[in-house]
Structures are given as structure tokens and as C-alpha cells.
Design a protein around this motif. Sequence first.
Motif, mmCIF file in Angstrom:
data_model
loop_
_atom_site.group_PDB
_atom_site.id
_atom_site.type_symbol
_atom_site.label_atom_id
_atom_site.label_comp_id
_atom_site.label_asym_id
_atom_site.label_seq_id
_atom_site.Cartn_x
_atom_site.Cartn_y
_atom_site.Cartn_z
ATOM 1 N N VAL A 1 -41.914 59.538 28.991
ATOM 2 C CA VAL A 1 -42.370 59.259 30.344
ATOM 3 C C VAL A 1 -41.165 58.934 31.214
ATOM 4 O O VAL A 1 -40.352 58.090 30.857
ATOM 5 C CB VAL A 1 -43.359 58.072 30.358
ATOM 6 C CG1 VAL A 1 -43.786 57.746 31.777
ATOM 7 C CG2 VAL A 1 -44.565 58.369 29.489
ATOM 8 N N ALA A 2 -41.069 59.623 32.321
ATOM 9 C CA ALA A 2 -39.954 59.396 33.236
ATOM 10 C C ALA A 2 -40.428 58.521 34.392
ATOM 11 O O ALA A 2 -41.355 58.879 35.108
ATOM 12 C CB ALA A 2 -39.443 60.728 33.765
ATOM 13 N N ILE A 3 -39.781 57.370 34.550
ATOM 14 C CA ILE A 3 -40.082 56.482 35.669
ATOM 15 C C ILE A 3 -38.854 56.453 36.564
ATOM 16 O O ILE A 3 -37.793 55.987 36.161
ATOM 17 C CB ILE A 3 -40.436 55.064 35.188
ATOM 18 C CG1 ILE A 3 -41.657 55.109 34.277
ATOM 19 C CG2 ILE A 3 -40.679 54.140 36.386
ATOM 20 C CD1 ILE A 3 -41.964 53.797 33.604
ATOM 21 N N HIS A 4 -39.002 57.000 37.747
ATOM 22 C CA HIS A 4 -37.888 57.038 38.685
ATOM 23 C C HIS A 4 -37.587 55.612 39.149
ATOM 24 O O HIS A 4 -38.512 54.824 39.387
ATOM 25 C CB HIS A 4 -38.249 57.928 39.875
ATOM 26 C CG HIS A 4 -37.095 58.263 40.735
ATOM 27 N ND1 HIS A 4 -36.654 57.405 41.723
ATOM 28 C CD2 HIS A 4 -36.276 59.334 40.760
ATOM 29 C CE1 HIS A 4 -35.610 57.947 42.322
ATOM 30 N NE2 HIS A 4 -35.358 59.132 41.754
ATOM 31 N N PRO A 5 -36.296 55.264 39.266
ATOM 32 C CA PRO A 5 -35.969 53.911 39.717
ATOM 33 C C PRO A 5 -36.555 53.579 41.089
ATOM 34 O O PRO A 5 -36.845 52.415 41.378
ATOM 35 C CB PRO A 5 -34.437 53.887 39.745
ATOM 36 C CG PRO A 5 -33.996 55.292 39.648
ATOM 37 C CD PRO A 5 -35.093 56.057 38.991
ATOM 38 N N GLY A 6 -36.780 54.585 41.908
ATOM 39 C CA GLY A 6 -37.399 54.351 43.208
ATOM 40 C C GLY A 6 -38.820 53.838 43.099
ATOM 41 O O GLY A 6 -39.282 53.071 43.949
ATOM 42 N N GLU A 7 -39.520 54.236 42.039
ATOM 43 C CA GLU A 7 -40.881 53.752 41.816
ATOM 44 C C GLU A 7 -40.864 52.252 41.516
ATOM 45 O O GLU A 7 -41.692 51.492 42.029
ATOM 46 C CB GLU A 7 -41.514 54.531 40.667
ATOM 47 C CG GLU A 7 -42.958 54.214 40.416
ATOM 48 C CD GLU A 7 -43.568 55.063 39.309
ATOM 49 O OE1 GLU A 7 -44.585 54.618 38.750
ATOM 50 O OE2 GLU A 7 -43.029 56.147 39.004
ATOM 51 N N VAL A 8 -39.915 51.837 40.702
ATOM 52 C CA VAL A 8 -39.761 50.418 40.378
ATOM 53 C C VAL A 8 -39.366 49.648 41.640
ATOM 54 O O VAL A 8 -39.913 48.575 41.926
ATOM 55 C CB VAL A 8 -38.725 50.218 39.251
ATOM 56 C CG1 VAL A 8 -38.471 48.746 38.995
ATOM 57 C CG2 VAL A 8 -39.178 50.923 37.978
ATOM 58 N N LEU A 9 -38.447 50.208 42.395
ATOM 59 C CA LEU A 9 -38.015 49.565 43.635
ATOM 60 C C LEU A 9 -39.180 49.439 44.616
ATOM 61 O O LEU A 9 -39.357 48.390 45.241
ATOM 62 C CB LEU A 9 -36.856 50.342 44.269
ATOM 63 C CG LEU A 9 -36.300 49.779 45.568
ATOM 64 C CD1 LEU A 9 -35.827 48.339 45.401
ATOM 65 C CD2 LEU A 9 -35.173 50.667 46.079
ATOM 66 N N ALA A 10 -39.985 50.475 44.742
ATOM 67 C CA ALA A 10 -41.140 50.434 45.648
ATOM 68 C C ALA A 10 -42.086 49.308 45.251
ATOM 69 O O ALA A 10 -42.596 48.583 46.123
ATOM 70 C CB ALA A 10 -41.864 51.778 45.638
ATOM 71 N N ASP A 11 -42.328 49.157 43.959
ATOM 72 C CA ASP A 11 -43.201 48.076 43.483
ATOM 73 C C ASP A 11 -42.616 46.707 43.826
ATOM 74 O O ASP A 11 -43.340 45.801 44.247
ATOM 75 C CB ASP A 11 -43.420 48.183 41.973
ATOM 76 C CG ASP A 11 -44.268 49.363 41.567
ATOM 77 O OD1 ASP A 11 -44.943 49.967 42.440
ATOM 78 O OD2 ASP A 11 -44.271 49.704 40.364
ATOM 79 N N GLU A 12 -41.307 46.565 43.641
ATOM 80 C CA GLU A 12 -40.644 45.296 43.949
ATOM 81 C C GLU A 12 -40.719 44.986 45.442
ATOM 82 O O GLU A 12 -40.938 43.828 45.826
ATOM 83 C CB GLU A 12 -39.190 45.316 43.485
ATOM 84 C CG GLU A 12 -39.018 45.333 41.980
ATOM 85 C CD GLU A 12 -39.484 44.052 41.311
ATOM 86 O OE1 GLU A 12 -39.408 42.963 41.932
ATOM 87 O OE2 GLU A 12 -39.919 44.131 40.158
ATOM 88 N N LEU A 13 -40.532 45.990 46.262
ATOM 89 C CA LEU A 13 -40.603 45.777 47.712
ATOM 90 C C LEU A 13 -42.023 45.403 48.142
ATOM 91 O O LEU A 13 -42.212 44.503 48.969
ATOM 92 C CB LEU A 13 -40.123 47.015 48.460
ATOM 93 C CG LEU A 13 -38.640 47.348 48.314
ATOM 94 C CD1 LEU A 13 -38.310 48.628 49.061
ATOM 95 C CD2 LEU A 13 -37.765 46.201 48.775
ATOM 96 N N ALA A 14 -43.009 46.082 47.569
ATOM 97 C CA ALA A 14 -44.404 45.782 47.904
ATOM 98 C C ALA A 14 -44.755 44.352 47.499
ATOM 99 O O ALA A 14 -45.423 43.631 48.253
ATOM 100 C CB ALA A 14 -45.329 46.780 47.214
ATOM 101 N N GLU A 15 -44.286 43.949 46.335
ATOM 102 C CA GLU A 15 -44.564 42.591 45.851
ATOM 103 C C GLU A 15 -43.969 41.534 46.783
ATOM 104 O O GLU A 15 -44.519 40.456 46.956
ATOM 105 C CB GLU A 15 -44.001 42.426 44.442
ATOM 106 C CG GLU A 15 -44.366 41.132 43.770
ATOM 107 C CD GLU A 15 -43.895 41.085 42.334
ATOM 108 O OE1 GLU A 15 -43.232 40.096 41.978
ATOM 109 O OE2 GLU A 15 -44.184 42.040 41.585
#
Length: 94
Positions: free
Chosen positions: A4-18
Motif C-alpha cells: 500500500v502506497a501512502i503519499h506523504p501529502g495524505e499524511v500531511l493533509a490529515d495533520e493539517l485537518a486535525e
Amino acid sequence: MLQVAIHPGEVLADELAERNISAAELARQVGVPANRISQLVRGKRSMTGDTALRLGHWFGMNPQFWMNLQAQFDLVEAKKANGAEIDKLPTIAA
């Protein structure tokens, strides 16, 4: 290897939303153009060493975290694209 490929931008987006912060505001705070963060969040840009250093500083974490996410993403994507061909190549005997 993970499949499974998780782009670092996806993680960053979650952190920003939080944290309820926009990509543009993060960009302003870390001193980069807004499109760098927005493209990263959309998965249209890769994590660079410079961005990883800035995010590591801002989040108070090791920048290697961001680089590791990018490396894992790149490997999974390369495996999907070229894995079958690479698996057919000869190997050196141990």
C-alpha cells in the motif's frame, strides 16, 4: 515490502485537518510558496529534503519521517509499474 502506497501529502493533509490549519497558512509559516504545500497535499508533488526539514522543524519531529514516507511510496509505485519485469531479471548467486 508493503503493498500500500501512502503519499506523504495524505499524511500531511490529515495533520493539517486535525490542527485546523490550511495548506496556505502552513506554507507561510514554514517559508515556502503556497503551491508547494497544496501540491504536496494533493499528491501532485514529492516530498523533498528541504520540505521535510521544514515540516520536521514545524511539527517538532524528525524530518526523516517525511522522507521515509516518500521513499516507501516511491518503492511501492515502482513495484506496481515495473515489478514484474524486474522480477524476471537475473540475480547474482549468493
